[in-house]
Design an enzyme around this catalytic site. Sequence first.
Site, mmCIF file in Angstrom:
data_model
loop_
_atom_site.group_PDB
_atom_site.id
_atom_site.type_symbol
_atom_site.label_atom_id
_atom_site.label_comp_id
_atom_site.label_asym_id
_atom_site.label_seq_id
_atom_site.Cartn_x
_atom_site.Cartn_y
_atom_site.Cartn_z
ATOM 1 N N LYS A 69 0.842 -1.205 0.000
ATOM 2 C CA LYS A 69 0.000 0.000 0.000
ATOM 3 C C LYS A 69 0.871 1.247 0.000
ATOM 4 O O LYS A 69 1.525 1.571 0.988
ATOM 5 C CB LYS A 69 -0.930 0.057 1.219
ATOM 6 N N GLU B 71 9.411 0.534 10.944
ATOM 7 C CA GLU B 71 10.467 1.530 10.752
ATOM 8 C C GLU B 71 9.795 2.876 10.933
ATOM 9 O O GLU B 71 9.037 3.313 10.062
ATOM 10 C CB GLU B 71 11.069 1.348 9.353
ATOM 11 N N CYS C 37 13.220 10.071 7.769
ATOM 12 C CA CYS C 37 13.083 9.575 9.148
ATOM 13 C C CYS C 37 14.414 9.646 9.891
ATOM 14 O O CYS C 37 14.435 9.868 11.092
ATOM 15 C CB CYS C 37 12.525 8.162 9.159
ATOM 16 N N GLU D 195 9.462 14.955 15.991
ATOM 17 C CA GLU D 195 9.868 14.876 14.592
ATOM 18 C C GLU D 195 9.096 15.944 13.805
ATOM 19 O O GLU D 195 7.870 15.886 13.705
ATOM 20 C CB GLU D 195 9.530 13.482 14.064
#
Length: 478
Positions: A184, A258, A292, A389
């Site tokens: 996806k 992850e 990331c 983040e």
Amino acid sequence: MPTWDYAAAPESREIARLRSTYGLFIDGEFVDAADGTPVKTINPATEEVLAEVAFAGPADVDRAVAAARRAQSQVWGPMRPAERAKYIYRIARLISERSRELAVLETLDNGKPIKESRDLDVPLAAAHFFYYAGWADKLPYAGYGIDPQPLGVAGQIIPWNFPLLMAAWKLAPALAAGNTCVLKPAETTPLSALALAEILQQAELPAGVVNVVPGAGGTGRALVAHPDLDKVAFTGSTEVGKEIQRTLAGRRTRLTLELGGKAANIVFDDAPLDEAVEGIVNGIFFNQGHVCCAGSRLLVQESVAEDLLERLKRRLGTLRLGDPLDKNTDIGAINSPEQLARIRELTDIGDTEGATRWSPACELPEHGYWFPPTIFTGVSSAHRIAREEIFGPVLSVLTFRTPAEAIEKANNSPYGLSAGVWTEKGSRILWMASRLRAGVVWANTFNRFDPASPFGGYQESGFGREGGRHGLAGYLDV
Ligand code: NDP
């Protein structure tokens, strides 16, 4: 003195060969969605509609998983590993052959500069298929027993920051290990995964071995909840990662996550400062900071902080923000209005909490989603811009005096994905690397990737490794 500017050097968008509509890719065919509504995907640099893409609903996910199950038990599972390798090599070669087209498509759909999609995303995606093709017939030598078996069917959910590359990270090891996949892609960047589906057809990969189900969070949720998956692999936010973990609790489905990061890029006073500046720029302004493992916290030794910041600001003044298709562009568009809003919200909080904001003079285009490269100084470990983040071109600068203080500050984070160390002393690099709680530690460089090298995190950055021999473990019954 006359000043010289760059002449425009735009890549041609015609190379992308966009179709006006795209279906789902299930059982080797492009098909309509049974119960999903088509959604427009846009170019974030211009807000222009690129194409309409069918979004998969639960019934489509069901069809895709059934096709993958059939293909695994009847074709891909029983196939001789050396035969599987041939298909994976063929996919790698076709990605290389169509690299220019894929790079333009990725830049149009994602907003990243063409020089990054051309020089990093696409070549690395091909490299992952090449690398794992090599493993397909050598699994008994990978260190996971003499006859390692595939898990079966893998559901794989990927984000929008490296759409093609993340598809390669997920598909290549899964296929090499004998699994079949339902992938996806992210809601805002489905096009390169669908182009990859065309490549799979071109490679004559048996039907059902890879299925692509574009969609939003609901499609991902339906995939994760599907009872016939043996494995879920997810890259994205920590929040969604936790939700997936809750959904899978008590089930036998294997999981690798992850997730996010808040990496410390640590510069000591003996580092070559100009090189460190390049590493800092690459660490946080590469891909608009939508990375990331981005070096979003700069930890600089107090004695060189002023000098380094001066050089860094001078360098930021030379970065070119604008048309992502222009080969001179360094900073492209923010991928979506939602992500832009998130960056604005967190940077506003940085102001409110008393940090000092700086950006170079830079004109933002009128249309599309843009944020200038930004530095915050006067940041402490307690500031939200040092803890959360931001996933944008925003650097938070902290200082330290001793190596021990650098370690304490670097590890003062709920995440643990990556870190960087800049020093000329090899012994210090090793001392730091053994104390940093991060899955990847770069020394005198940053954001380097290689298919042979494992990548993954600790703590809220997730678990499991992708890449290298370690990446096979996530898809083998070991
Ligand atoms: P998400 O974690 O929401 O998205 C990642 C993928 O998961 C997308 O394909 C998404 O679909 C899908 N998804 C969303 N909700 C669910 C669910 N409940 N179950 C299964 N799959 C789901 O990240 P966002 O795009 O919303 O970004 C938010 C923040 O996450 C960013 O600001 C950044 O901080 C972080 N992030 C981290 C990434 C990383 O590489 N570690 C990558 C992307 C984001 P859809 O695209 O439709 O939402």
